[in-house]
Write an enzyme that holds these catalytic residues in place. Structure first.
Site: not given
Length: 269
Positions: A96, A220, A248
């Protein structure tokens, strides 16, 4: 084994160092800590890997200066840890927000001692929408999230977390994971979110020279899959590895498959 590394005057970052063998440096996402990689650290040392988890400044057990949570600053912190530990030929793994920070490390420090880059659901090349880039969150949506951090951080993070996983994670796991978010400093959470809103790495993807593996969940909702295809198109010598059933949190949504693929790419010379 855990210890602190001085990265600049009066700022130390916490490092978890587990196992022996080929070094793999793990950079967490926003607003987590190295603890998010628990289920990778449980497995990889058995394959001969040294797992080095860094808590970025402001997060986890690291020091919490009020200012400077730019990608440049956090990439420089990684460089300080790499040099302090005399790491060579290591794989750099970023999830991320950790993804663009790792990209900035590879471009700003010319991939110093890193021979491989692994991007996991990376918030790159830009987390927010821009001209000729209609992907991700709008800046206004991120501003709303920042406003929530000032007023009710636990509630805002709990709501944000509902978008994280596609699999049916248990309630105790959700509570543990939300707790990792709350270990971060409030100001570090806000400053890093401002960096996510404002930074744009589109112009530097072509400068990455190391082999790059892009792991990304097809479902995601936080960093859409278009991020991964753009990175793959512009990073030389990159390979895109889609996770069909992941959101995610691909590191847990498809845990066994994820760990298997991670070991596979780490084995590649």
């Amino acid at each position: 084994m855990g210890y602190y590394v001085n990265v600049e005057e009066n700022v130390n970052v916490f490092v978890e160092d587990i196992g022996q063998g080929k070094p793999v440096v793990f950079i967490h996402g926003w607003p987590l800590s190295h603890k998010m990689y628990e289920y990778q650290f449980n497995a990889l040392p058995a394959y001969g890997y040294r797992c080095i988890g860094i808590d970025l400044r402001g997060f986890g057990k690291s020091d919490r200066p009020f200012d400077d949570y730019s990608y440049d600053r956090m990439a420089d912190d990684i460089r300080a840890v790499v040099d302090a530990l005399s790491l060579e030929n290591f794989a750099l793994v970023g999830f991320s927000m950790g993804g663009p920070i790792c990209i900035r490390y590879m471009t700003r420090h010319q991939g110093h001692q890193a021979n491989k880059l692994v991007l996991l659901g990376a918030a790159a090349p830009s987390f927010t929408q821009r001209e000729n880039y209609p992907y991700g969150s709008t800046k206004e949506e991120v501003d709303t999230l920042i406003h929530g951090m000032y007023r009710d951080r636990p509630k805002t993070l709990a709501e944000f977390g509902t978008q994280f996983f596609e699999s049916n994670v248990s309630e105790p796991f959700k509570e543990w994971f939300t707790g990792l978010n709350l270990e971060a400093s409030g100001h570090g959470t806000i400053r890093a979110l401002e960096a996510l809103r404002d930074e744009d790495l589109r112009g530097e993807l072509a400068d990455i020279q190391a082999k790059t593996y892009i792991f990304h969940g097809k479902k995601d909702q936080i960093c859409p899959f278009e991020f991964a295809t753009i990175m793959h198109d512009h990073i030389p010598n990159s390979q895109l590895i889609p996770f069909e059933e992941s959101g995610h949190g691909l590191f847990y949504d498809e845990l066994e498959y994820f760990n298997t693929k991670l070991v596979e790419v780490l084995l590649v010379d």
